[in-house]
Write a protein that holds these residues in place. Structure first.
Motif, mmCIF file in Angstrom:
data_model
loop_
_atom_site.group_PDB
_atom_site.id
_atom_site.type_symbol
_atom_site.label_atom_id
_atom_site.label_comp_id
_atom_site.label_asym_id
_atom_site.label_seq_id
_atom_site.Cartn_x
_atom_site.Cartn_y
_atom_site.Cartn_z
ATOM 1 N N SER A 85 0.850 -1.195 0.000
ATOM 2 C CA SER A 85 0.000 0.000 0.000
ATOM 3 C C SER A 85 0.887 1.247 0.000
ATOM 4 N N ILE A 86 1.494 1.502 -1.162
ATOM 5 C CA ILE A 86 2.321 2.697 -1.330
ATOM 6 C C ILE A 86 1.866 3.420 -2.589
ATOM 7 N N TYR A 87 2.184 4.703 -2.647
ATOM 8 C CA TYR A 87 1.717 5.533 -3.753
ATOM 9 C C TYR A 87 2.328 5.099 -5.081
ATOM 10 N N LYS A 88 3.639 4.915 -5.106
ATOM 11 C CA LYS A 88 4.321 4.524 -6.336
ATOM 12 C C LYS A 88 5.248 3.359 -6.031
ATOM 13 N N THR A 89 5.167 2.335 -6.857
ATOM 14 C CA THR A 89 6.032 1.175 -6.686
ATOM 15 C C THR A 89 7.438 1.531 -7.161
ATOM 16 N N PRO A 90 8.454 1.259 -6.357
ATOM 17 C CA PRO A 90 9.816 1.625 -6.757
ATOM 18 C C PRO A 90 10.308 0.832 -7.967
ATOM 19 N N GLU A 91 11.226 1.440 -8.705
ATOM 20 C CA GLU A 91 11.886 0.733 -9.800
ATOM 21 C C GLU A 91 12.827 -0.291 -9.184
ATOM 22 N N LEU A 92 12.884 -1.474 -9.786
ATOM 23 C CA LEU A 92 13.658 -2.565 -9.220
ATOM 24 C C LEU A 92 14.936 -2.787 -10.014
ATOM 25 N N SER A 93 16.029 -2.993 -9.303
ATOM 26 C CA SER A 93 17.272 -3.423 -9.940
ATOM 27 C C SER A 93 17.825 -4.584 -9.120
ATOM 28 N N PHE A 94 18.270 -5.608 -9.823
ATOM 29 C CA PHE A 94 18.749 -6.824 -9.173
ATOM 30 C C PHE A 94 20.268 -6.858 -9.205
ATOM 31 N N ILE A 95 20.858 -7.114 -8.029
ATOM 32 C CA ILE A 95 22.310 -7.143 -7.883
ATOM 33 C C ILE A 95 22.683 -8.428 -7.159
ATOM 34 N N ARG A 96 23.662 -9.139 -7.713
ATOM 35 C CA ARG A 96 24.085 -10.389 -7.075
ATOM 36 C C ARG A 96 24.831 -10.080 -5.786
ATOM 37 N N ASP A 97 24.459 -10.773 -4.737
ATOM 38 C CA ASP A 97 25.081 -10.608 -3.429
ATOM 39 C C ASP A 97 26.300 -11.520 -3.360
ATOM 40 N N GLU A 98 27.460 -10.920 -3.305
ATOM 41 C CA GLU A 98 28.707 -11.681 -3.297
ATOM 42 C C GLU A 98 29.138 -12.075 -1.884
ATOM 43 N N SER A 99 28.391 -11.689 -0.873
ATOM 44 C CA SER A 99 28.812 -11.954 0.504
ATOM 45 C C SER A 99 28.847 -13.445 0.826
ATOM 46 N N VAL A 100 28.009 -14.238 0.170
ATOM 47 C CA VAL A 100 28.002 -15.675 0.428
ATOM 48 C C VAL A 100 29.323 -16.290 -0.038
ATOM 49 N N GLN A 101 29.762 -15.934 -1.244
ATOM 50 C CA GLN A 101 31.031 -16.445 -1.752
ATOM 51 C C GLN A 101 32.200 -15.917 -0.924
ATOM 52 N N TYR A 102 32.116 -14.654 -0.519
ATOM 53 C CA TYR A 102 33.175 -14.063 0.292
ATOM 54 C C TYR A 102 33.274 -14.768 1.645
ATOM 55 N N LEU A 109 39.802 -20.189 4.223
ATOM 56 C CA LEU A 109 41.096 -19.702 4.701
ATOM 57 C C LEU A 109 41.289 -19.997 6.187
ATOM 58 N N LEU A 110 40.244 -19.824 6.978
ATOM 59 C CA LEU A 110 40.337 -20.121 8.408
ATOM 60 C C LEU A 110 40.560 -21.611 8.652
ATOM 61 N N ASN A 111 39.872 -22.446 7.886
ATOM 62 C CA ASN A 111 40.076 -23.892 8.018
ATOM 63 C C ASN A 111 41.493 -24.281 7.633
ATOM 64 N N LYS A 112 42.023 -23.640 6.610
ATOM 65 C CA LYS A 112 43.392 -23.912 6.178
ATOM 66 C C LYS A 112 44.384 -23.503 7.267
ATOM 67 N N LEU A 113 44.143 -22.374 7.916
ATOM 68 C CA LEU A 113 45.017 -21.925 9.002
ATOM 69 C C LEU A 113 44.957 -22.877 10.195
ATOM 70 N N ASN A 114 43.773 -23.378 10.493
ATOM 71 C CA ASN A 114 43.617 -24.296 11.626
ATOM 72 C C ASN A 114 44.317 -25.626 11.376
#
Length: 116
Positions: A85-102, A109-114
């Protein structure tokens, strides 16, 4: 302050609704398995950046998913307009979230150090 609260609340609603729309309404096989990880809405509520992740690390899968999401953005925006229930629906842009791979890389790296 109230404006920030409103954009945060709208971000949460958009995240919930887009996840539901992708699961129930979008029939494109390119967007199966997409997880919405976050949404940023501008202060004027005119644009929304939707962050998504996929399980595959292949560049070709990423391109296919991005193309599928861009193709479905009209349907998603139309559905959002009817559900929110908003006056104007925002324009959508899709961006891949790289945080999962990071995060996975940091974990390796932590497992390798251990082990050393």
């Amino acid at each position: 302050m109230a404006r920030q609260y409103r954009s945060d609340r709208l971000s949460q609603e958009i995240e919930k609704e887009v996840s539901d729309i992708l699961r129930r309404r979008v029939r494109d096989p390119r967007v199966e398995g997409v997880t919405i990880t976050g949404v940023d809405v501008t202060g004027d509520l005119q644009q929304a950046k939707i962050y998504y992740s996929i399980l595959s690390d292949k560049a070709s899968d990423d391109q296919k998913t991005k193309a599928g999401l861009e193709k479905a953005s009209g349907l998603i925006r139309k559905e959002l307009g009817s559900r929110l229930s908003i006056y104007k629906t925002p324009e959508l842009s899709f961006i891949r979230d790289e945080s999962v791979q990071y995060g996975d890389k940091i974990d390796q790296l932590l497992n390798k150090l251990n082990r050393d």
